[in-house]
Design an enzyme around this catalytic site. Sequence first.
Site, PDB file in Angstrom:
ATOM      1  CG  ASP A  94      -0.248   0.023   2.548  1.00 11.42           C
ATOM      2  OD1 ASP A  94       0.945  -0.361   2.604  1.00 11.42           O
ATOM      3  OD2 ASP A  94      -0.863   0.446   3.544  1.00 11.42           O
ATOM      4  CG  ASP A 101       4.089   0.120   1.463  1.00  7.24           C
ATOM      5  OD1 ASP A 101       3.531  -0.927   1.503  1.00  7.24           O
ATOM      6  OD2 ASP A 101       3.840   0.976   2.284  1.00  7.24           O
ATOM      7  CG  PHE A 129      -1.957   1.363   9.772  1.00 12.43           C
ATOM      8  CD1 PHE A 129      -2.944   2.314  10.001  1.00 12.43           C
ATOM      9  CD2 PHE A 129      -1.791   0.891   8.467  1.00 12.43           C
ATOM     10  CE1 PHE A 129      -3.743   2.782   8.972  1.00 12.43           C
ATOM     11  CE2 PHE A 129      -2.587   1.354   7.430  1.00 12.43           C
ATOM     12  CZ  PHE A 129      -3.570   2.305   7.682  1.00 12.43           C
ATOM     13  CG  ASN A 130       0.157  -2.931   7.520  1.00 16.02           C
ATOM     14  OD1 ASN A 130      -0.281  -1.860   7.089  1.00 16.02           O
ATOM     15  ND2 ASN A 130       1.372  -3.359   7.255  1.00 16.02           N
ATOM     16  CG  HIS A 175       7.144   0.107   9.805  1.00 16.66           C
ATOM     17  ND1 HIS A 175       7.159  -0.154  11.156  1.00 16.66           N
ATOM     18  CD2 HIS A 175       6.787   1.413   9.692  1.00 16.66           C
ATOM     19  CE1 HIS A 175       6.829   0.940  11.821  1.00 16.66           C
ATOM     20  NE2 HIS A 175       6.593   1.900  10.957  1.00 16.66           N
ATOM     21  CG  ASP A 176       5.931  -1.748   4.563  1.00 15.96           C
ATOM     22  OD1 ASP A 176       5.542  -2.177   5.674  1.00 15.96           O
ATOM     23  OD2 ASP A 176       5.231  -1.017   3.834  1.00 15.96           O
ATOM     24  CB  THR A 194       4.440  -4.358   2.953  1.00 14.49           C
ATOM     25  OG1 THR A 194       4.151  -3.795   1.668  1.00 14.49           O
ATOM     26  CG2 THR A 194       5.551  -5.380   2.819  1.00 14.49           C
ATOM     27  CG  ASN A 242       0.581   3.226   4.343  1.00 19.82           C
ATOM     28  OD1 ASN A 242       0.318   3.087   5.534  1.00 19.82           O
ATOM     29  ND2 ASN A 242       1.631   2.675   3.771  1.00 19.82           N
TER      30      ASN A 242
END
Length: 312
Positions: free
Chosen positions: A11, A16, A165-166, A241-242, A124, A40
Site C-alpha cells: 500500500d 513500501d 496499523f496493518n 517497517h516494510d 506490507t 496508507n
Amino acid sequence: MDKIPIIIDCDPGHDDALMLMLAFGSGRFDVKAVSTSAGNQTQDKTLGNALKLLTLIGQRVPVFRGAEKPLHRELIIADYVHGETGLDGPELPVPTFEQESTPAAEGIAHILEASSEPITIVPTGPLTNIALLLSTYPHLKHKIKRISLMGGGIFRGNMTPLAEFNIYADPEAAAIVFESGVPITMCGLDVTHKALVYAEDIARFRAIGNQTGTVAAGLLDFFSKFYRENRTELHGGAALHDPCAIAWLMDPEMFQSKSCYVRVETQGAYTTGATVVDFYRVLAQKPNVEVVYDLNRERYIDLLATSIAALP
Ligand SMILES: [Ca+2]
C-alpha cells in the site's frame, strides 16, 4: 543463486517504496506481480503510487488493483504519516503502463495456479487481498510457500496500545491469514522499530546519485518528520517497517526470531487488531508464525543502499 519467486501486496506508502526498491534492486527475487491494498491511502492512490514507483525503478511486472476497503469495516488511512498522496515528498514520474484488468485476488490466483513451484507472498499493507485470495481459492494454499508480512507486534501497537496499523485496519482479514495454515513470517513493530533509518543513512542514499536514490532520500526526509515529532524515543530514527519482510527472505540470519502460536484479536474492547503472540508457549499450541523481533540494522541499511545503487 536461484531467484526466489514472490508476489508483493503493498500500500505505497513511503516504507513500501523502499521495500519495492529492495525487492527489485537486490536481484534476489523473481517478482511475479505487485498488487495493492487500501491502507496508507485509498486504493486509487496506492495503485497509482505502485505504478509510479515501478516506472521510476524501471521495472514492469503485472500490477493488480486490490480491494477498495477492508472486509467488514470502513477504510482507515495513514495520511498523518504518508501525506495526501500516500507518497508525499519528491516528484514521481508519470506511469508508463497500466494495471491489469483482473482484480488482485483473482490475478494472484491465476499466477499461483500456473506456477510449477510454490510462490512466497509478501504483504506490507492491510491483509484484505490475501484474505480474499485464501478464502476464495483455498485449493491454492499449497502453492503458497510462505507469507512474509509486515504487521502486528508482540508487546506494542502504533494504532492502539496493542494494535499495529496493518492488522488494525482489517483484523478480520488478518485473522483469516493467520489461521490459514500457510507458514507465516511476521515482521512486527518489535523488529521494525529497530529497523531505523537516520539522517546519515538518508544522506548515503542520496549520495548514490541515481534517480532511485534521490527519490528514496526525498521520501525518507518526509517520512522522518512524523517520527522525529511523534516518536522521540527513537532519537531521530524513522522506523523503516516494510523492507524487513523482504530482507528476512534474503538473509534470515541477520534477524532474530522465534516460532510462536499467534492469533489475531477481532473483538476485544481494548485490543481489536492485536496479534496475540504466545511468546513463552504457555498454550502449548503448535507454532504457526515465525515472529521476528530484532535485526542487524547496519546490514539492513547496507542491503538497501546496494539495492538502490543497482536501480536506474
Ligand atoms: Ca505498507
